[in-house]
Structure formats: structure tokens, C-alpha cells
Design a protein around this motif. Structure first.
Motif, PDB file in Angstrom:
ATOM      1  N   ASN A  87      12.819  14.567 -14.570  1.00  0.00           N
ATOM      2  CA  ASN A  87      14.121  15.156 -14.267  1.00  0.00           C
ATOM      3  C   ASN A  87      14.727  14.664 -12.958  1.00  0.00           C
ATOM      4  OD1 ASN A  87      15.039  17.489 -16.236  1.00  0.00           O
ATOM      5  ND2 ASN A  87      12.801  17.552 -16.142  1.00  0.00           N
ATOM      6  N   LEU A  88      13.978  13.880 -12.194  1.00  0.00           N
ATOM      7  CA  LEU A  88      14.541  13.284 -10.990  1.00  0.00           C
ATOM      8  C   LEU A  88      15.212  11.957 -11.335  1.00  0.00           C
ATOM      9  CD1 LEU A  88      11.732  13.997  -8.344  1.00  0.00           C
ATOM     10  CD2 LEU A  88      13.902  15.189  -8.652  1.00  0.00           C
ATOM     11  N   THR A  89      16.056  11.481 -10.433  1.00  0.00           N
ATOM     12  CA  THR A  89      16.797  10.246 -10.668  1.00  0.00           C
ATOM     13  C   THR A  89      16.313   9.159  -9.720  1.00  0.00           C
ATOM     14  OG1 THR A  89      18.559  10.619  -9.037  1.00  0.00           O
ATOM     15  CG2 THR A  89      18.788  11.716 -11.176  1.00  0.00           C
ATOM     16  N   GLU A  90      16.824   7.974  -9.905  1.00  0.00           N
ATOM     17  CA  GLU A  90      16.410   6.856  -9.062  1.00  0.00           C
ATOM     18  C   GLU A  90      16.881   7.026  -7.615  1.00  0.00           C
ATOM     19  OE1 GLU A  90      20.143   3.944 -10.334  1.00  0.00           O
ATOM     20  OE2 GLU A  90      18.082   3.401 -10.850  1.00  0.00           O
ATOM     21  N   ARG A  91      17.806   7.945  -7.371  1.00  0.00           N
ATOM     22  CA  ARG A  91      18.246   8.223  -6.000  1.00  0.00           C
ATOM     23  C   ARG A  91      17.258   9.126  -5.264  1.00  0.00           C
ATOM     24  NH1 ARG A  91      22.493  11.477  -5.961  1.00  0.00           N
ATOM     25  NH2 ARG A  91      23.259  10.784  -3.919  1.00  0.00           N
ATOM     26  N   ASP A  92      16.364   9.770  -6.005  1.00  0.00           N
ATOM     27  CA  ASP A  92      15.433  10.735  -5.425  1.00  0.00           C
ATOM     28  C   ASP A  92      14.098  10.069  -5.088  1.00  0.00           C
ATOM     29  OD1 ASP A  92      17.320  12.823  -5.950  1.00  0.00           O
ATOM     30  OD2 ASP A  92      16.646  12.814  -8.040  1.00  0.00           O
ATOM     31  N   SER A 113      12.671   4.911  -9.856  1.00  0.00           N
ATOM     32  CA  SER A 113      13.180   3.997 -10.876  1.00  0.00           C
ATOM     33  C   SER A 113      12.293   4.157 -12.105  1.00  0.00           C
ATOM     34  CB  SER A 113      13.113   2.559 -10.357  1.00  0.00           C
ATOM     35  OG  SER A 113      11.753   2.213 -10.083  1.00  0.00           O
ATOM     36  N   GLU A 114      12.568   3.436 -13.168  1.00  0.00           N
ATOM     37  CA  GLU A 114      11.719   3.537 -14.353  1.00  0.00           C
ATOM     38  C   GLU A 114      10.284   3.143 -14.024  1.00  0.00           C
ATOM     39  OE1 GLU A 114      12.353   4.882 -17.295  1.00  0.00           O
ATOM     40  OE2 GLU A 114      14.248   5.461 -16.356  1.00  0.00           O
ATOM     41  N   GLU A 115      10.129   2.091 -13.227  1.00  0.00           N
ATOM     42  CA  GLU A 115       8.781   1.690 -12.820  1.00  0.00           C
ATOM     43  C   GLU A 115       8.150   2.754 -11.929  1.00  0.00           C
ATOM     44  OE1 GLU A 115       6.458  -1.906 -10.422  1.00  0.00           O
ATOM     45  OE2 GLU A 115       8.602  -2.069 -10.860  1.00  0.00           O
ATOM     46  N   GLY A 116       8.955   3.327 -11.026  1.00  0.00           N
ATOM     47  CA  GLY A 116       8.452   4.374 -10.155  1.00  0.00           C
ATOM     48  C   GLY A 116       7.992   5.593 -10.938  1.00  0.00           C
ATOM     49  N   LYS A 117       8.718   5.938 -11.986  1.00  0.00           N
ATOM     50  CA  LYS A 117       8.322   7.083 -12.810  1.00  0.00           C
ATOM     51  C   LYS A 117       6.999   6.820 -13.516  1.00  0.00           C
ATOM     52  CE  LYS A 117      12.846   9.191 -13.568  1.00  0.00           C
ATOM     53  NZ  LYS A 117      13.803   9.761 -14.529  1.00  0.00           N
ATOM     54  N   ARG A 118       6.794   5.584 -13.961  1.00  0.00           N
ATOM     55  CA  ARG A 118       5.515   5.261 -14.608  1.00  0.00           C
ATOM     56  C   ARG A 118       4.368   5.374 -13.597  1.00  0.00           C
ATOM     57  NH1 ARG A 118       8.858   1.452 -17.309  1.00  0.00           N
ATOM     58  NH2 ARG A 118       8.382  -0.170 -15.771  1.00  0.00           N
ATOM     59  N   THR A 119       4.612   4.905 -12.387  1.00  0.00           N
ATOM     60  CA  THR A 119       3.592   5.008 -11.335  1.00  0.00           C
ATOM     61  C   THR A 119       3.284   6.470 -11.026  1.00  0.00           C
ATOM     62  OG1 THR A 119       4.312   2.919 -10.343  1.00  0.00           O
ATOM     63  CG2 THR A 119       3.055   4.423  -8.940  1.00  0.00           C
ATOM     64  N   ALA A 120       4.333   7.288 -10.926  1.00  0.00           N
ATOM     65  CA  ALA A 120       4.148   8.712 -10.626  1.00  0.00           C
ATOM     66  C   ALA A 120       3.379   9.412 -11.737  1.00  0.00           C
ATOM     67  CB  ALA A 120       5.502   9.377 -10.417  1.00  0.00           C
ATOM     68  N   SER A 121       3.713   9.115 -12.979  1.00  0.00           N
ATOM     69  CA  SER A 121       3.033   9.747 -14.112  1.00  0.00           C
ATOM     70  C   SER A 121       1.549   9.418 -14.115  1.00  0.00           C
ATOM     71  CB  SER A 121       3.677   9.299 -15.428  1.00  0.00           C
ATOM     72  OG  SER A 121       5.017   9.744 -15.509  1.00  0.00           O
ATOM     73  N   THR A 122       1.224   8.176 -13.796  1.00  0.00           N
ATOM     74  CA  THR A 122      -0.185   7.778 -13.740  1.00  0.00           C
ATOM     75  C   THR A 122      -0.918   8.547 -12.646  1.00  0.00           C
ATOM     76  OG1 THR A 122       0.320   5.560 -14.561  1.00  0.00           O
ATOM     77  CG2 THR A 122      -1.759   5.848 -13.376  1.00  0.00           C
ATOM     78  N   ALA A 123      -0.300   8.667 -11.470  1.00  0.00           N
ATOM     79  CA  ALA A 123      -0.933   9.383 -10.357  1.00  0.00           C
ATOM     80  C   ALA A 123      -1.156  10.852 -10.708  1.00  0.00           C
ATOM     81  CB  ALA A 123      -0.066   9.263  -9.106  1.00  0.00           C
ATOM     82  N   ILE A 124      -0.210  11.450 -11.401  1.00  0.00           N
ATOM     83  CA  ILE A 124      -0.332  12.860 -11.788  1.00  0.00           C
ATOM     84  C   ILE A 124      -1.482  13.041 -12.778  1.00  0.00           C
ATOM     85  CG2 ILE A 124       0.813  14.721 -13.058  1.00  0.00           C
ATOM     86  CD1 ILE A 124       3.464  13.632 -11.797  1.00  0.00           C
ATOM     87  N   ARG A 125      -1.575  12.155 -13.758  1.00  0.00           N
ATOM     88  CA  ARG A 125      -2.636  12.263 -14.771  1.00  0.00           C
ATOM     89  C   ARG A 125      -4.025  12.124 -14.161  1.00  0.00           C
ATOM     90  NH1 ARG A 125       0.878   8.989 -17.857  1.00  0.00           N
ATOM     91  NH2 ARG A 125      -0.370   7.141 -17.344  1.00  0.00           N
ATOM     92  N   GLU A 126      -4.136  11.396 -13.060  1.00  0.00           N
ATOM     93  CA  GLU A 126      -5.446  11.110 -12.473  1.00  0.00           C
ATOM     94  C   GLU A 126      -5.941  12.198 -11.523  1.00  0.00           C
ATOM     95  OE1 GLU A 126      -4.936   7.267 -10.728  1.00  0.00           O
ATOM     96  OE2 GLU A 126      -5.159   6.204 -12.649  1.00  0.00           O
ATOM     97  N   LEU A 127      -5.164  13.258 -11.310  1.00  0.00           N
ATOM     98  CA  LEU A 127      -5.610  14.345 -10.434  1.00  0.00           C
ATOM     99  C   LEU A 127      -6.848  15.021 -11.011  1.00  0.00           C
ATOM    100  CD1 LEU A 127      -2.228  16.098  -9.506  1.00  0.00           C
ATOM    101  CD2 LEU A 127      -3.575  14.547  -8.082  1.00  0.00           C
ATOM    102  N   GLU A 128      -7.819  15.325 -10.153  1.00  0.00           N
ATOM    103  CA  GLU A 128      -9.046  15.998 -10.570  1.00  0.00           C
ATOM    104  C   GLU A 128      -9.393  17.095  -9.572  1.00  0.00           C
ATOM    105  OE1 GLU A 128     -12.022  12.995 -10.824  1.00  0.00           O
ATOM    106  OE2 GLU A 128     -11.348  12.265 -12.789  1.00  0.00           O
ATOM    107  N   THR A 129     -10.105  18.116 -10.051  1.00  0.00           N
ATOM    108  CA  THR A 129     -10.500  19.213  -9.169  1.00  0.00           C
ATOM    109  C   THR A 129     -11.703  18.814  -8.330  1.00  0.00           C
ATOM    110  OG1 THR A 129     -11.857  20.159 -10.932  1.00  0.00           O
ATOM    111  CG2 THR A 129      -9.614  20.998 -10.702  1.00  0.00           C
ATOM    112  N   ARG A 130     -11.795  19.483  -7.159  1.00  0.00           N
ATOM    113  CA  ARG A 130     -12.886  19.188  -6.233  1.00  0.00           C
ATOM    114  C   ARG A 130     -12.876  20.238  -5.116  1.00  0.00           C
ATOM    115  NH1 ARG A 130      -8.319  16.259  -5.024  1.00  0.00           N
ATOM    116  NH2 ARG A 130      -7.741  16.253  -2.806  1.00  0.00           N
TER     117      ARG A 130
END
Length: 448
Positions: A87-92, A113-130
Motif C-alpha cells: 500500500n506504500l508508493t515509490e515516494r515512500d 519501487s517495484e524492486e524495493g517492494k520485492r526486497t521488502a517482502s523477502t525481508a519480512i518473510r525471513e523474520l524469525e522468533t528469538r
């Protein structure tokens, strides 16, 4: 943000005070935001830091409820964060921080950007508890990322969103110190909102962060709640037209040193002259109210002229809007027959009621039922006397009496959190963003 001005209205519940004896009056100040921006390009970019608790307890499940979404707390936070990305834009820009007994910055002011969103999604998926829960360091880790970008991009709206399910047990844990840090961040231009997950988080800690940080506090129990409130919070961030609103009331001169002004129920800041209520950010057409309790000593002879000033963050400096209200000393006969402003009195009574209930919840949570009873007896005496002249007074008194009687016995923490959250939001004029199949009124939780 919009160049249209805020609207400010202030009025006392009664305008006369006793010449020869002390008086207490309530001042209700209402701030109305200008209409929302019509085009998205007019909105400032958002510089957002999402700070997620990754301690071991976030692997827990709270059940799917009516939504059927039975996933872990961390998984729900991840889904909500993915919703933010989309829901964020490339300006954010987005910073992503997780904390346990350590703090990890997974994303630092990433452009979406579209590439930035893909990078962000990957980082979110990789979160683990500790590990454990060092809320303070995680929060400040997010603040650091937002602040670094803010220095080079002053045009942004700067926000922190903290999601946690526990009580901070490492680093700074004192609620008053967390409040001080939140207020400092807010004055620097960074507001903090918090999302409490489940029944075990520390209300005192994250409430202080949001209240003094100029943001919002959200209570969630189920995974679907987390997703709903986070996306609603994002929507409000994007729609901000008035940022970091404060409303202050002061009385200058000799009488100003004798008259005491205090804010009822919400975060306040004192500057040696009066009191300022912290109201946070407003979306288009939003209405926020602050109630001030004014203690006037005996012996005031002249008309008391109070300055009411709203201030908020502009593009280059803080903008202000002022108004004036008055109290007039009079003989007792005139004071006793004065017609009360029913609308102002009722709003003051509602905010007062909510403040009393929140304080009683604190005694109940500590298990100090004897003090809860003493507190209830004292407050009911004053509140009943005030409310008896109001059209809604009987109902307000009945609900407060029932709530205070219930606080003198053990309660479920879930019920305490639901009631406390409802009172918190009422005092600020905020909505509960959870979508519930069968919403319950706050007093229904007294029966649990």
C-alpha cells in the motif's frame, strides 16, 4: 499537507465562578481538521519505521476467532507488514526492525519501487522468533533509521509503528522514562504508534509510548485484528492533514500564578504558564477534543481571560491558531442559577468518567482492591454531584458506579484491556479499527 486552517472552538461548562470560594470548571476544546487532500500527489511522502517484536512469545497462537485465521502472532505481523509494503508508493520509504534481546535492522529507509517492494517482502518473510524482549532498543533502532532519512528529507511524514506482545524485560522498562523518550522523539518530528498483541503485553509501557509519542494505541487479540489495525493505521498516516497537534490553555498575570489548569485523561505537557494536551495527528475532517480542569481559588475579582492555542507541525515551522475564553467571578446567588452548557458538561463528564475507570483498572491490575474501593467511593461522590444536572447524568453515574464496583474484585486481564482500550480511545475521539462480527460495548466486559 493542506494549507487550509484548523478550526478551533473552546467553551466552559459554566462561565461564572464564586468570588468568595474556590471553584472547579471544565473547559472543552474542539479541534476540527480541514478537508482531506483531493489528490495523492499533494500528500507528503511517508518515512515509516515498522518495529516488530520477534521474541519467543511471538510464536504463540491466539486462535482464529470468527475470521478463522489461526496463525502465529509473528505471522500475523508479517502479513500486516506485507500489506504495508503493497500500500506504500515509490515516494515512500520503509525501515524494518525486529527486536528480541538484540535489535536487527532488516531494511533501512528502503525506497518502494517495484524492486524495493520485492526486497521488502523477502525481508519480512525471513523474520524469525528469538530471545527476550528489549522493547526500548528495538524502538530506538527504528527511530534511528527514520531520523537518518528525515535529516535529508524534511518534507516527509515521519512515523514509527511498534508491534509487541510482551512486557519489556531488558533495556529501559520504566513507563515514565519511555514516555519521556516518546515525547522527545515527537518534538524532533517522529511520532510513535503501538499495537499490543494478546493479553500479556504491558499496557503501561506501550500506552505511554503512544500517548506521549503523538500516535495511537491499538489493542488486538486475534491475528485478523493485527492485520486490520495496522492497515487502518497506515491509511490514517497517509491521510494526515494536521501533524503533531497540541492544544494549550494558559492564564497570564497574577491570577495565572494562582489558577491551576490540568488536562483530563490524556498526555499533557507543562511549560510553566499553562497546560498543553497532546492530540497527535488528524486526518481530513477529523475532530479531536481535549478537556481541561480549571481550579480557581477564592478571591479572584477580575474577569479571567484564558488563551487557548492550537499548534501543529507545518512545512517549515509550527503553525498556531488562538482563541480566548473567559470566566467571570460572581456572587453565589448568580453562580447557583447559571444555566449549564449541557453539551460541554456532558463531554467533560464522559472524559472524566473514562479517566476514573482507567485509574481504577490500574488498581485492579495491581490487585489492590482495597485502594480501588477507596478510590471509587471518593470519585463517585464528586462525579455524582456533577452529573446530576445533566440530561445523560443518570446513565453516566450508573455505568461508572457499576464499573468501579467491579474493579474492586479480580478481573480477567483481557477484560481490563478491552475496557481500558475503549476508555483510551473515547478520551481521544479515536475509533477502534478492529472489524468484529459482534462488537461489544465496553460495559459488557464488566460481566466477564
Amino acid at each position: 499537507m493542506s494549507e487550509k486552517k484548523l478550526q478551533l472552538q473552546a467553551r466552559f461548562d459554566r462561565t461564572l465562578v464564586r468570588e468568595d470560594n474556590k471553584s472547579v470548571r471544565y473547559l472543552v476544546v474542539e479541534a476540527t481538521a480541514p478537508p482531506p487532500e483531493q489528490e495523492e500527489r499533494e500528500m507528503p511522502p511517508l518515512n515509516l519505521g515498522v518495529v516488530i517484536d520477534a521474541s519467543g512469545s511471538m510464536a504463540g497462537h491466539d486462535g482464529g476467532g470468527v475470521s478463522g485465521l489461526d496463525i502465529s502472532r509473528l505471522a500475523a505481523a508479517q502479513q500486516a507488514s506485507e500489506g504495508i509494503v503493497q500500500n506504500l508508493t515509490e515516494r515512500d520509504t520503509l525501515s524494518l526492525i525486529s527486536f528480541a534481546d538484540d535489535t536487527i535492522a532488516h531494511l533501512s529507509a528502503l525506497g518502494l519501487s517495484e524492486e524495493g517492494k520485492r526486497t521488502a517482502s523477502t525481508a519480512i518473510r525471513e523474520l524469525e522468533t528469538r530471545g527476550c524482549t528489549n522493547l526500548h532498543d528495538g524502538w530506538l533502532g527504528g527511530a534511528e533509521q527514520v531520523a537518518l532519512y528525515m535529516e535529508q528529507h524534511p518534507e516527509c511524514i515521519n512515523r514509527l509503528l511498534v508491534l509487541t506482545d510482551g512486557q519489556a524485560n531488558e533495556g529501559v522498562v520504566d513507563p515514565d522514562e519511555l514516555a519521556r523518550i516518546a515525547a522527545d522523539l515527537r518534538t524532533r518530528g517522529i511520532s510513535t504508534s503501538t499495537v499490543g498483541i494478546g493479553q500479556d503485553y504491558s499496557t503501561d509501557q506501550i500506552e505511554q509510548m503512544a500517548e506521549h509519542g503523538g500516535g495511537m494505541l491499538h489493542h488486538t487479540e486475534r491475528p485478523s485484528d493485527i492485520i486490520e489495525v495496522v492497515l487502518a493505521e497506515l491509511k490514517d498516516m497517509r491521510a494526515t492533514v494536521i501533524d503533531d497537534l497540541e492544544v494549550g490553555v494558559s492564564l497570564e498575570g497574577e491570577d495565572g500564578r494562582r489558577v491551576c489548569v490540568e488536562v483530563v485523561g490524556i498526555a499533557e505537557r507543562h511549560d510553566g504558564v499553562g497546560a498543553q494536551a497532546v492530540l497527535g495527528s488528524l486526518v481530513g475532517n477529523a475532530v479531536r477534543r481535549a478537556v481541561f480542569r480549571v481550579h480557581v481559588p477564592a478571591g479572584c475579582e477580575d474577569v479571567l481571560r484564558f488563551r487557548v492555542e492550537a499548534s501543529w507541525r507545518g512545512e517549515e515551522r509550527r503553525e498556531t491558531l488562538q482563541s480566548e475564553v473567559m470566566l467571570t467571578p460572581a456572587k453565589d446567588d448568580a453562580v447557583y442559577v447559571e444555566v449549564w452548557d449541557q453539551e460541554a458538561c456532558t463531554e467533560a463528564a464522559r472524559v472524566w468518567q473514562a479517566d476514573v475507570i482507567r485509574q481504577a483498572i490500574d488498581f485492579n491490575r495491581m490487585g489492590d482492591y482495597r485502594q480501588a474501593k477507596r478510590f471509587a467511593k471518593e470519585q463517585m461522590r464528586y462525579f455524582r454531584h456533577y452529573a446530576k444536572r445533566l440530561d445523560e447524568g443518570e446513565e453516566l453515574v450508573e455505568k461508572l458506579d457499576r464499573a468501579l464496583r467491579r474493579m474492586a474484585r479480580p478481573m480477567r486481564e483481557g477484560s481490563r484491556k478491552e475496557i481500558g482500550s475503549a476508555m483510551y480511545k473515547h478520551q481521544r475521539g479515536e475509533q477502534d479499527h478492529r472489524v468484529m462480527a459482534a462488537p461489544r460495548e465496553w460495559d459488557e466486559y464488566l460481566e466477564d
